[in-house]
Design an enzyme around this catalytic site. Structure first.
Site, PDB file in Angstrom:
ATOM      1  N   PRO A  46       0.924  -1.225  -0.003  1.00 35.55           N
ATOM      2  CA  PRO A  46      -0.278  -0.093   0.100  1.00 35.55           C
ATOM      3  C   PRO A  46       0.995   1.233   0.011  1.00 35.55           C
ATOM      4  O   PRO A  46       0.531   2.310  -0.720  1.00 35.55           O
ATOM      5  CB  PRO A  46      -0.817  -0.185   1.206  1.00 35.55           C
ATOM      6  CG  PRO A  46      -0.863  -1.611   1.630  1.00 35.55           C
ATOM      7  CD  PRO A  46       0.233  -2.201   1.261  1.00 35.55           C
ATOM      8  N   GLY A 100       5.153   1.381  -3.829  1.00 33.42           N
ATOM      9  CA  GLY A 100       4.753   1.045  -5.331  1.00 33.42           C
ATOM     10  C   GLY A 100       6.189   1.091  -6.091  1.00 33.42           C
ATOM     11  O   GLY A 100       6.832  -0.118  -6.277  1.00 33.42           O
ATOM     12  N   SER A 101       6.338   2.157  -6.641  1.00 35.57           N
ATOM     13  CA  SER A 101       7.572   2.380  -7.329  1.00 35.57           C
ATOM     14  C   SER A 101       9.026   2.076  -6.846  1.00 35.57           C
ATOM     15  O   SER A 101       9.994   1.807  -7.495  1.00 35.57           O
ATOM     16  CB  SER A 101       7.528   3.955  -8.151  1.00 35.57           C
ATOM     17  OG  SER A 101       6.647   4.135  -8.765  1.00 35.57           O
ATOM     18  N   ALA A 105       8.371  -9.867 -17.641  1.00 31.73           N
ATOM     19  CA  ALA A 105       6.667  -9.498 -17.765  1.00 31.73           C
ATOM     20  C   ALA A 105       6.609  -8.424 -18.809  1.00 31.73           C
ATOM     21  O   ALA A 105       5.623  -8.154 -19.485  1.00 31.73           O
ATOM     22  CB  ALA A 105       6.175  -9.421 -16.457  1.00 31.73           C
ATOM     23  N   ARG A 106       7.352  -7.286 -18.370  1.00 31.10           N
ATOM     24  CA  ARG A 106       7.481  -6.178 -19.033  1.00 31.10           C
ATOM     25  C   ARG A 106       7.679  -6.456 -20.581  1.00 31.10           C
ATOM     26  O   ARG A 106       7.251  -5.865 -21.631  1.00 31.10           O
ATOM     27  CB  ARG A 106       8.762  -5.177 -18.621  1.00 31.10           C
ATOM     28  CG  ARG A 106       8.255  -4.306 -17.506  1.00 31.10           C
ATOM     29  CD  ARG A 106       9.572  -3.789 -16.881  1.00 31.10           C
ATOM     30  NE  ARG A 106       9.249  -3.317 -15.486  1.00 31.10           N
ATOM     31  CZ  ARG A 106      10.073  -2.974 -14.485  1.00 31.10           C
ATOM     32  NH1 ARG A 106      11.328  -3.228 -14.831  1.00 31.10           N
ATOM     33  NH2 ARG A 106       9.810  -2.456 -13.351  1.00 31.10           N
ATOM     34  N   GLN A 120      -9.745  14.090 -45.182  1.00 30.05           N
ATOM     35  CA  GLN A 120      -8.246  14.131 -44.989  1.00 30.05           C
ATOM     36  C   GLN A 120      -7.901  14.084 -43.439  1.00 30.05           C
ATOM     37  O   GLN A 120      -6.762  13.386 -43.222  1.00 30.05           O
ATOM     38  CB  GLN A 120      -7.443  15.322 -45.832  1.00 30.05           C
ATOM     39  CG  GLN A 120      -7.648  15.147 -47.058  1.00 30.05           C
ATOM     40  CD  GLN A 120      -6.810  16.331 -47.869  1.00 30.05           C
ATOM     41  OE1 GLN A 120      -6.476  17.420 -47.178  1.00 30.05           O
ATOM     42  NE2 GLN A 120      -6.818  16.234 -49.291  1.00 30.05           N
ATOM     43  N   LEU A 153     -14.421   7.442 -33.448  1.00 30.10           N
ATOM     44  CA  LEU A 153     -15.859   6.831 -33.207  1.00 30.10           C
ATOM     45  C   LEU A 153     -16.926   7.643 -32.784  1.00 30.10           C
ATOM     46  O   LEU A 153     -18.198   7.329 -32.586  1.00 30.10           O
ATOM     47  CB  LEU A 153     -15.768   5.436 -32.566  1.00 30.10           C
ATOM     48  CG  LEU A 153     -15.535   4.218 -33.242  1.00 30.10           C
ATOM     49  CD1 LEU A 153     -14.090   4.000 -33.658  1.00 30.10           C
ATOM     50  CD2 LEU A 153     -15.744   3.109 -32.259  1.00 30.10           C
ATOM     51  N   GLU A 178       4.222  -2.627 -13.813  1.00 32.20           N
ATOM     52  CA  GLU A 178       5.372  -3.126 -14.308  1.00 32.20           C
ATOM     53  C   GLU A 178       6.376  -1.991 -14.723  1.00 32.20           C
ATOM     54  O   GLU A 178       6.954  -1.965 -15.572  1.00 32.20           O
ATOM     55  CB  GLU A 178       4.995  -3.727 -15.481  1.00 32.20           C
ATOM     56  CG  GLU A 178       4.186  -5.024 -15.344  1.00 32.20           C
ATOM     57  CD  GLU A 178       4.856  -6.236 -14.913  1.00 32.20           C
ATOM     58  OE1 GLU A 178       5.837  -6.196 -14.802  1.00 32.20           O
ATOM     59  OE2 GLU A 178       4.247  -7.122 -14.500  1.00 32.20           O
TER      60      GLU A 178
HETATM   61  C1  LIG Z   1      -4.637  -3.373 -12.123  1.00 31.62           C
HETATM   62  C2  LIG Z   1      -3.137  -3.574 -11.581  1.00 31.62           C
HETATM   63  C3  LIG Z   1      -2.604  -4.679 -11.205  1.00 31.62           C
HETATM   64  C4  LIG Z   1      -1.389  -4.957 -10.776  1.00 31.62           C
HETATM   65  N1  LIG Z   1      -0.622  -5.889 -10.422  1.00 31.62           N
HETATM   66  C5  LIG Z   1       0.140  -6.087  -9.621  1.00 31.62           C
HETATM   67  C6  LIG Z   1       0.863  -7.307  -9.397  1.00 31.62           C
HETATM   68  O1  LIG Z   1       0.154  -8.400  -9.807  1.00 31.62           O
HETATM   69  N2  LIG Z   1       1.877  -7.474  -8.474  1.00 31.62           N
HETATM   70  C7  LIG Z   1       2.319  -6.385  -7.915  1.00 31.62           C
HETATM   71  O2  LIG Z   1       3.190  -6.429  -7.076  1.00 31.62           O
HETATM   72  N3  LIG Z   1       2.060  -5.143  -8.444  1.00 31.62           N
HETATM   73  C8  LIG Z   1       0.845  -5.089  -9.128  1.00 31.62           C
HETATM   74  N4  LIG Z   1       0.297  -3.714  -9.581  1.00 31.62           N
HETATM   75  C9  LIG Z   1       1.055  -2.749  -8.686  1.00 31.62           C
HETATM   76  C10 LIG Z   1       1.913  -1.647  -9.719  1.00 31.62           C
HETATM   77  O3  LIG Z   1       2.797  -2.348 -10.009  1.00 31.62           O
HETATM   78  C11 LIG Z   1       2.168  -0.392  -9.231  1.00 31.62           C
HETATM   79  O4  LIG Z   1       0.803   0.275  -8.881  1.00 31.62           O
HETATM   80  C12 LIG Z   1       3.214   0.491  -9.737  1.00 31.62           C
HETATM   81  O5  LIG Z   1       4.650  -0.188  -9.505  1.00 31.62           O
HETATM   82  C13 LIG Z   1       3.232   2.088  -9.130  1.00 31.62           C
HETATM   83  O6  LIG Z   1       3.044   2.094  -7.659  1.00 31.62           O
HETATM   84  P1  LIG Z   1       2.186   2.896  -7.207  1.00 31.62           P
HETATM   85  O7  LIG Z   1       0.767   2.664  -7.723  1.00 31.62           O
HETATM   86  O8  LIG Z   1       2.164   2.714  -5.694  1.00 31.62           O
HETATM   87  O9  LIG Z   1       2.572   4.416  -7.630  1.00 31.62           O
HETATM   88  P2  LIG Z   1       3.453   5.440  -6.744  1.00 31.62           P
HETATM   89  O10 LIG Z   1       4.902   4.595  -6.708  1.00 31.62           O
HETATM   90  O11 LIG Z   1       3.060   5.912  -5.410  1.00 31.62           O
HETATM   91  O12 LIG Z   1       3.748   6.704  -7.832  1.00 31.62           O
HETATM   92  C14 LIG Z   1       2.566   7.520  -8.007  1.00 31.62           C
HETATM   93  C15 LIG Z   1       3.234   8.327  -9.075  1.00 31.62           C
HETATM   94  O13 LIG Z   1       4.466   9.165  -8.692  1.00 31.62           O
HETATM   95  C16 LIG Z   1       5.436   8.802  -9.867  1.00 31.62           C
HETATM   96  N5  LIG Z   1       6.746   8.572  -8.920  1.00 31.62           N
HETATM   97  C17 LIG Z   1       7.250   7.612  -8.010  1.00 31.62           C
HETATM   98  N6  LIG Z   1       8.600   7.944  -7.701  1.00 31.62           N
HETATM   99  C18 LIG Z   1       9.099   8.901  -8.607  1.00 31.62           C
HETATM  100  C19 LIG Z   1      10.395   9.505  -8.890  1.00 31.62           C
HETATM  101  N7  LIG Z   1      11.162   9.151  -8.052  1.00 31.62           N
HETATM  102  N8  LIG Z   1      10.247  10.420  -9.721  1.00 31.62           N
HETATM  103  C20 LIG Z   1       9.229  10.917 -10.516  1.00 31.62           C
HETATM  104  N9  LIG Z   1       8.086  10.242 -10.293  1.00 31.62           N
HETATM  105  C21 LIG Z   1       8.113   9.237  -9.413  1.00 31.62           C
HETATM  106  C22 LIG Z   1       5.026   7.480 -10.317  1.00 31.62           C
HETATM  107  O14 LIG Z   1       5.662   7.201 -11.717  1.00 31.62           O
HETATM  108  C23 LIG Z   1       3.751   7.692 -10.461  1.00 31.62           C
HETATM  109  O15 LIG Z   1       3.294   8.491 -11.545  1.00 31.62           O
HETATM  110  C24 LIG Z   1      -0.760  -3.755 -10.311  1.00 31.62           C
HETATM  111  C25 LIG Z   1      -1.624  -2.377 -10.469  1.00 31.62           C
HETATM  112  C26 LIG Z   1      -2.487  -2.163 -11.004  1.00 31.62           C
HETATM  113  C27 LIG Z   1      -3.200  -0.639 -11.189  1.00 31.62           C
END
Ligand SMILES: Cc1cc2nc3c(=O)[nH]c(=O)nc-3n(C[C@H](O)[C@H](O)[C@H](O)COP(=O)(O)OP(=O)(O)OC[C@H]3O[C@@H](n4cnc5c(N)ncnc54)[C@H](O)[C@@H]3O)c2cc1C
Length: 396
Positions: free
Chosen positions: A146, A149-150, A254-255, A291, A350, A375
């Site tokens: 939660p 993520g990144s 995966a990517r 066009q 569309l 990813e």
């Molecule tokens: C439908 C779905 C399925 C998924 N399935 C999986 C799965 O099977 N397993 C799994 O582990 N995860 C899964 N994910 C999670 C996904 O990998 C994460 O959502 C993703 O890595 C981004 O993390 P976050 O959502 O916490 O965003 P955050 O990391 O909070 O980022 C929010 C924004 O801030 C930007 N940001 C963050 N750090 C920086 C930085 N240093 N510089 C500039 N910008 C930055 C990001 O690019 C983004 O635009 C899934 C997500 C979705 C929506």
């Protein structure tokens, strides 16, 4: 130069002649997956999407196993041992039906199975991979949390040694296939760094509530993973992976599939737009005769087939063992971004019908919003490439 009489005819479905790059076995894989998706997904997917469910997921998984689509490019253990190009073609065809179906297959094969295949013990491989390849067991891959993520290196989920056992505590978020998985590959901090665990989902303390109210990837199961004192035997840890290198190499695999898959969603939108533009009339003639519409279609075709060519190039590098993670970032960044643009442009062609589920365009466009984020977001791939280009790390 040869005379035009000797040139093959222009094929609107393959304007660059990219099929020339494919071997007969590649075409056979593509036809099989395309045929399966046409029978088993396309007639139903709009309804699944509207209801926000994937009701036949276990049956679909078995069928995907039967056509060799699960863990497709892995060797042994009942996997098809296909080439990277064939795996990519399958991803494209699946995502042309729906990104949710491609996600099911990518998470199963490129994340969960790949992790066990690459980093697991022989016993773990024997236990899980044949049943996963057959679609009898669905896998998920828990990296995102939660609050992390990144930046998965900061994850809080912790696996603590207790005698020879491991005890896992933590939360994972946005986990594809989570609620239907029989095995969860979970990444956790330990005293020795980040380790991966093959967690049987029936283990006490493990639960996977489904995440509802999504407006993207609605025909896909997405879940939270809750780990409350999940006690695992010593041999649940994947012995071959310590540190973030483990999950990152799975993500790279995966990517690569997404590089192809996104072009499938784009192709579906492009084809829909061309058909529509040929038949819908305004001001006394088909939209495709204006066009401005032709400029849109030409630009869409250019980006679509450039993207497929890029995917193919990366596939050949992967088959040759020469594909670098930065090159996968290049492909993911470009192809998902361009695919969304193609879908949005198709939506404009569309008109009002573009927002209807009668057509696949809006479904693909909203799906790709997730594909753009998971990813590795656009920004993460820009930072990967930025670092590779400058030698300067701008992540933190
Ligand atoms: C439908 C779905 C399925 C998924 N399935 C999986 C799965 O099977 N397993 C799994 O582990 N995860 C899964 N994910 C999670 C996904 O990998 C994460 O959502 C993703 O890595 C981004 O993390 P976050 O959502 O916490 O965003 P955050 O990391 O909070 O980022 C929010 C924004 O801030 C930007 N940001 C963050 N750090 C920086 C930085 N240093 N510089 C500039 N910008 C930055 C990001 O690019 C983004 O635009 C899934 C997500 C979705 C929506």
């Amino acid at each position: 130069m040869s005379t035009s009489a000797k040139l093959p005819p222009f094929d609107p479905a393959d304007p660059l002649g990219l099929d020339d790059l494919l071997e007969p076995e590649d075409l056979a894989v593509r036809d099989t997956v395309r045929g399966w998706a046409a029978d088993r997904v396309l007639p139903y997917v709009a309804e699944w999407y509207e209801k926000g469910e994937l009701p036949q997921i276990r049956e679909l998984a078995r069928e995907l196993g039967a056509i060799g689509a699960l863990g497709m490019s892995l060797d042994g253990y009942g996997c098809a041992g296909a080439s990277a190009v064939q795996h990519g073609l399958a991803c494209l065809e699946l995502e042309a039906a729906d990104s949710g179906i491609r996600s099911l297959v990518s998470v199963q094969g490129s994340l969960a199975m790949y992790a066990i295949h690459r980093f697991g013990s022989e016993e773990q491989k024997q236990t899980w991979l044949p049943r996963m390849a057959a679609g009898e067991v669905i896998g998920c891959f828990g990296l995102t949390e939660p609050d992390h993520g990144s930046d998965p290196a900061s994850m809080r989920t912790y696996a603590k040694k207790d005698g020879t056992d491991w005890v896992l505590n933590g939360r994972k978020m946005w986990i594809t296939n989570g609620s239907v998985a029989g095995v969860a590959v979970v990444w956790a901090q330990t005293d020795e760094g980040i380790r991966g665990f093959a967690v049987p989902t029936g283990t006490p303390g493990f639960s996977a509530p489904e995440i509802k109210h999504k407006w993207s990837l609605r025909a896909s199961v997405t879940s939270e993973l809750v780990l409350d004192d999940v006690r695992l035997p010593a041999d649940a840890v994947l012995p071959g992976a310590t540190g973030l290198r483990g999950p990152l190499s799975c993500l790279s695999h995966a990517r690569y599939g997404i590089v192809w898959g996104a072009m499938g969603a784009a192709r579906s939108c492009f084809e829909t737009a061309v058909d529509y533009a040929r038949t819908r009339e305004q001001f006394g003639r088909p939209l495709g005769g204006f066009q401005l519409t032709q400029a849109k279609l030409a630009d869409m075709a250019v980006e679509l087939h450039k993207g497929i060519l890029l995917a193919h190039h990366l596939g050949r590098r992967m088959d040759a063992g020469r594909l670098r993670p930065e090159q996968v970032s290049f492909g993911k960044l470009n192809n998902v971004r361009e695919a969304i643009e193609i879908c949005r442009t198709a939506r404009t062609i569309l008109g009002a019908n573009g927002i209807s589920l009668e057509y696949p365009v809006m479904r693909h466009a909203t799906n790709l919003e997730s594909v753009l984020t998971y990813e590795g977001t656009v920004e993460m791939h820009q930072l990967v490439l930025g670092k590779a280009l400058t030698g300067l790390d701008a992540f933190r």
